[in-house]
Design a protein around this motif. Sequence first.
Motif, PDB file in Angstrom:
ATOM      1  N   SER A 156     -31.814 -21.629 -23.426  1.00  0.00           N
ATOM      2  CA  SER A 156     -30.776 -22.380 -22.716  1.00  0.00           C
ATOM      3  C   SER A 156     -29.980 -21.514 -21.742  1.00  0.00           C
ATOM      4  O   SER A 156     -29.323 -22.044 -20.844  1.00  0.00           O
ATOM      5  N   ARG A 157     -30.012 -20.202 -21.927  1.00  0.00           N
ATOM      6  CA  ARG A 157     -29.250 -19.307 -21.058  1.00  0.00           C
ATOM      7  C   ARG A 157     -30.099 -18.712 -19.936  1.00  0.00           C
ATOM      8  O   ARG A 157     -29.650 -17.820 -19.224  1.00  0.00           O
ATOM      9  N   CYS A 158     -31.326 -19.190 -19.803  1.00  0.00           N
ATOM     10  CA  CYS A 158     -32.213 -18.713 -18.747  1.00  0.00           C
ATOM     11  C   CYS A 158     -32.611 -19.874 -17.835  1.00  0.00           C
ATOM     12  O   CYS A 158     -32.719 -21.012 -18.283  1.00  0.00           O
ATOM     13  N   GLN A 159     -32.841 -19.566 -16.581  1.00  0.00           N
ATOM     14  CA  GLN A 159     -33.363 -20.577 -15.667  1.00  0.00           C
ATOM     15  C   GLN A 159     -34.877 -20.622 -15.836  1.00  0.00           C
ATOM     16  O   GLN A 159     -35.563 -19.630 -15.623  1.00  0.00           O
ATOM     17  N   PRO A 160     -35.433 -21.772 -16.231  1.00  0.00           N
ATOM     18  CA  PRO A 160     -36.875 -21.836 -16.471  1.00  0.00           C
ATOM     19  C   PRO A 160     -37.665 -21.792 -15.165  1.00  0.00           C
ATOM     20  O   PRO A 160     -37.272 -22.387 -14.154  1.00  0.00           O
ATOM     21  N   VAL A 161     -38.789 -21.095 -15.204  1.00  0.00           N
ATOM     22  CA  VAL A 161     -39.695 -21.006 -14.055  1.00  0.00           C
ATOM     23  C   VAL A 161     -41.104 -21.253 -14.584  1.00  0.00           C
ATOM     24  O   VAL A 161     -41.637 -20.446 -15.346  1.00  0.00           O
ATOM     25  N   ARG A 162     -41.690 -22.364 -14.182  1.00  0.00           N
ATOM     26  CA  ARG A 162     -42.989 -22.758 -14.733  1.00  0.00           C
ATOM     27  C   ARG A 162     -44.142 -22.212 -13.898  1.00  0.00           C
ATOM     28  O   ARG A 162     -44.137 -22.297 -12.667  1.00  0.00           O
ATOM     29  N   PHE A 163     -45.137 -21.670 -14.607  1.00  0.00           N
ATOM     30  CA  PHE A 163     -46.369 -21.214 -13.980  1.00  0.00           C
ATOM     31  C   PHE A 163     -47.524 -22.046 -14.544  1.00  0.00           C
ATOM     32  O   PHE A 163     -47.663 -22.190 -15.760  1.00  0.00           O
ATOM     33  N   ASP A 164     -48.331 -22.601 -13.650  1.00  0.00           N
ATOM     34  CA  ASP A 164     -49.410 -23.493 -14.072  1.00  0.00           C
ATOM     35  C   ASP A 164     -50.707 -22.719 -14.264  1.00  0.00           C
ATOM     36  O   ASP A 164     -50.960 -21.697 -13.609  1.00  0.00           O
ATOM     37  N   ALA A 165     -51.535 -23.221 -15.164  1.00  0.00           N
ATOM     38  CA  ALA A 165     -52.833 -22.594 -15.427  1.00  0.00           C
ATOM     39  C   ALA A 165     -53.748 -22.772 -14.219  1.00  0.00           C
ATOM     40  O   ALA A 165     -53.708 -23.800 -13.543  1.00  0.00           O
ATOM     41  N   PRO A 166     -54.591 -21.775 -13.934  1.00  0.00           N
ATOM     42  CA  PRO A 166     -55.567 -21.946 -12.853  1.00  0.00           C
ATOM     43  C   PRO A 166     -56.589 -23.009 -13.238  1.00  0.00           C
ATOM     44  O   PRO A 166     -56.887 -23.209 -14.416  1.00  0.00           O
ATOM     45  N   SER A 167     -57.138 -23.689 -12.258  1.00  0.00           N
ATOM     46  CA  SER A 167     -58.161 -24.691 -12.521  1.00  0.00           C
ATOM     47  C   SER A 167     -59.476 -24.008 -12.901  1.00  0.00           C
ATOM     48  O   SER A 167     -59.665 -22.807 -12.675  1.00  0.00           O
ATOM     49  N   GLU A 168     -60.370 -24.785 -13.477  1.00  0.00           N
ATOM     50  CA  GLU A 168     -61.674 -24.234 -13.839  1.00  0.00           C
ATOM     51  C   GLU A 168     -62.398 -23.684 -12.616  1.00  0.00           C
ATOM     52  O   GLU A 168     -63.003 -22.612 -12.680  1.00  0.00           O
ATOM     53  N   ASP A 169     -62.323 -24.383 -11.493  1.00  0.00           N
ATOM     54  CA  ASP A 169     -63.006 -23.917 -10.287  1.00  0.00           C
ATOM     55  C   ASP A 169     -62.396 -22.628  -9.757  1.00  0.00           C
ATOM     56  O   ASP A 169     -63.120 -21.755  -9.239  1.00  0.00           O
ATOM     57  N   GLU A 170     -61.074 -22.481  -9.870  1.00  0.00           N
ATOM     58  CA  GLU A 170     -60.432 -21.236  -9.441  1.00  0.00           C
ATOM     59  C   GLU A 170     -60.895 -20.069 -10.302  1.00  0.00           C
ATOM     60  O   GLU A 170     -61.200 -18.984  -9.795  1.00  0.00           O
ATOM     61  N   LEU A 171     -60.944 -20.280 -11.608  1.00  0.00           N
ATOM     62  CA  LEU A 171     -61.452 -19.237 -12.495  1.00  0.00           C
ATOM     63  C   LEU A 171     -62.909 -18.935 -12.199  1.00  0.00           C
ATOM     64  O   LEU A 171     -63.335 -17.778 -12.198  1.00  0.00           O
ATOM     65  N   LEU A 172     -63.682 -19.981 -11.955  1.00  0.00           N
ATOM     66  CA  LEU A 172     -65.106 -19.809 -11.701  1.00  0.00           C
ATOM     67  C   LEU A 172     -65.354 -18.917 -10.493  1.00  0.00           C
ATOM     68  O   LEU A 172     -66.191 -18.000 -10.534  1.00  0.00           O
ATOM     69  N   SER A 173     -64.606 -19.145  -9.431  1.00  0.00           N
ATOM     70  CA  SER A 173     -64.814 -18.344  -8.214  1.00  0.00           C
ATOM     71  C   SER A 173     -64.468 -16.875  -8.438  1.00  0.00           C
ATOM     72  O   SER A 173     -65.081 -15.986  -7.842  1.00  0.00           O
ATOM     73  N   SER A 174     -63.507 -16.616  -9.316  1.00  0.00           N
ATOM     74  CA  SER A 174     -63.129 -15.225  -9.588  1.00  0.00           C
ATOM     75  C   SER A 174     -64.097 -14.534 -10.530  1.00  0.00           C
ATOM     76  O   SER A 174     -64.170 -13.307 -10.558  1.00  0.00           O
ATOM     77  N   LEU A 175     -64.861 -15.317 -11.310  1.00  0.00           N
ATOM     78  CA  LEU A 175     -65.752 -14.733 -12.311  1.00  0.00           C
ATOM     79  C   LEU A 175     -67.179 -14.536 -11.826  1.00  0.00           C
ATOM     80  O   LEU A 175     -67.908 -13.695 -12.362  1.00  0.00           O
ATOM     81  N   GLU A 176     -67.609 -15.297 -10.836  1.00  0.00           N
ATOM     82  CA  GLU A 176     -69.009 -15.258 -10.430  1.00  0.00           C
ATOM     83  C   GLU A 176     -69.507 -13.857 -10.076  1.00  0.00           C
ATOM     84  O   GLU A 176     -70.646 -13.507 -10.396  1.00  0.00           O
ATOM     85  N   PRO A 177     -68.682 -12.987  -9.443  1.00  0.00           N
ATOM     86  CA  PRO A 177     -69.184 -11.631  -9.162  1.00  0.00           C
ATOM     87  C   PRO A 177     -69.426 -10.801 -10.422  1.00  0.00           C
ATOM     88  O   PRO A 177     -70.097  -9.764 -10.354  1.00  0.00           O
ATOM     89  N   HIS A 178     -68.888 -11.227 -11.559  1.00  0.00           N
ATOM     90  CA  HIS A 178     -68.963 -10.423 -12.780  1.00  0.00           C
ATOM     91  C   HIS A 178     -69.980 -10.950 -13.789  1.00  0.00           C
ATOM     92  O   HIS A 178     -70.129 -10.376 -14.873  1.00  0.00           O
ATOM     93  N   THR A 179     -70.658 -12.048 -13.479  1.00  0.00           N
ATOM     94  CA  THR A 179     -71.542 -12.669 -14.454  1.00  0.00           C
ATOM     95  C   THR A 179     -72.955 -12.811 -13.905  1.00  0.00           C
ATOM     96  O   THR A 179     -73.186 -12.740 -12.692  1.00  0.00           O
ATOM     97  N   ARG A 180     -73.907 -13.053 -14.814  1.00  0.00           N
ATOM     98  CA  ARG A 180     -75.321 -13.138 -14.437  1.00  0.00           C
ATOM     99  C   ARG A 180     -75.655 -14.485 -13.801  1.00  0.00           C
ATOM    100  O   ARG A 180     -76.616 -14.592 -13.055  1.00  0.00           O
ATOM    101  N   SER A 181     -74.911 -15.500 -14.143  1.00  0.00           N
ATOM    102  CA  SER A 181     -75.239 -16.836 -13.644  1.00  0.00           C
ATOM    103  C   SER A 181     -73.977 -17.677 -13.506  1.00  0.00           C
ATOM    104  O   SER A 181     -72.938 -17.367 -14.105  1.00  0.00           O
ATOM    105  N   GLU A 182     -74.109 -18.753 -12.720  1.00  0.00           N
ATOM    106  CA  GLU A 182     -72.982 -19.669 -12.559  1.00  0.00           C
ATOM    107  C   GLU A 182     -72.627 -20.337 -13.884  1.00  0.00           C
ATOM    108  O   GLU A 182     -71.452 -20.574 -14.174  1.00  0.00           O
ATOM    109  N   LEU A 183     -73.640 -20.608 -14.728  1.00  0.00           N
ATOM    110  CA  LEU A 183     -73.378 -21.238 -16.016  1.00  0.00           C
ATOM    111  C   LEU A 183     -72.575 -20.325 -16.933  1.00  0.00           C
ATOM    112  O   LEU A 183     -71.669 -20.767 -17.634  1.00  0.00           O
TER     113      LEU A 183
END
Length: 373
Positions: A156-183
């Motif tokens: 109650s003594r802090c100003q809340p600041v909400r951060f939203d989770a990344p979408s599946e597609d956003e995560l997917l684009s960041s992971l593709e260089p590190h994995t063997r396949s899109e699946l």
Amino acid sequence: MPALTGLERHPHARAVLGGGLPPAGAPSHAYLFHGPAGSGKARTARAFAAELLAEGAPDPDGVRGRVARGTHPDLTWVVPTGAAEMRVEDLEGPVITAATRTPFEARRRIFVIESADAMNERAANKLLKTLEEPASFVHLILLTTKPSQMLATIVSRCQPVRFDAPSEDELLSSLEPHTRSELTARACARLALGDGDRALELATGEGPQLREAAQAFAAAALSGELAARPWTALLDRAKRLGDAAQARVEEDAAHEAETLPQRERKRAEREAGDAAKRAARRARTRALEEGLRLTGLWLRDLAVVLDGAPELVHNVDQLDALTAAAAGRDVHALRRAVALVDDTQASLALNPTEELQLDALAVRLARELAQAE
């Protein structure tokens, strides 16, 4: 007016923090950054702190650089040192006492507290006094993934600041260089449940081996074949990560001790030894919790396949294996098995007998799932 980058998908955070940026903004004395891990809370906290500390400085870019490196004297960044909680000692000197002292060089002092939900009751009550009557130059930023587990008086003594989770597609684009396949990338993105850091950990390093160990544990419970102690792979990995965390703390402490007077080294070495053991405990527990989380998600995926909804599977790169393992199973028994895994995962932080807990879990799972044959 300066603008914080990386907030395009966090409209609430952009609106709240934009109103606090200098020179025209009026920053709050305390913020509560809340949202899933990997959503950018810590990165934004550092960038926001940099702008607050750079105001009025003769070399604002130099200030931003020192904040980025963690070397600015008016920025204090606190992480829990307890095995499962933040202790009073983590806050008393670095935050509560320091917040009564004027800045070293900037107009403000910034205190960032990671994992604020880990504060024990004593620590939270100590911090509460600082939050209620802070000095005019003090700004606190609390980071949490679990705001519901914090004291209501703190929130109650802090100003809340909400951060939203990344979408599946956003995560997917960041992971593709590190994995063997899109699946495989998509599986890691889904298994992370919106946690960008966790998604990368699953895709790299020991992440693939952890997935295999969790799947093997679940498979052994499904078959009832426990003689090979299938949980040991999870325990061994957790021990390796715990040992590595302990070694890092000990190495850092050894370098720091070299700069201390001889009379202070013994005390520093003793404190470092305790801190290293706590770091090992935190890393070991976190690894086991992650292994059990993946085990539960594998069992959950089996139930999803039985329900005829394969499009909702998390382990999308293992759909054939899931389909074969699900054949002839009772979906209700699988859901009860998931609940057993969740219960054990929740108890790890409170009960240090990891091997006994995993042993008992395996037996309970095998008994529960055998009834569905």
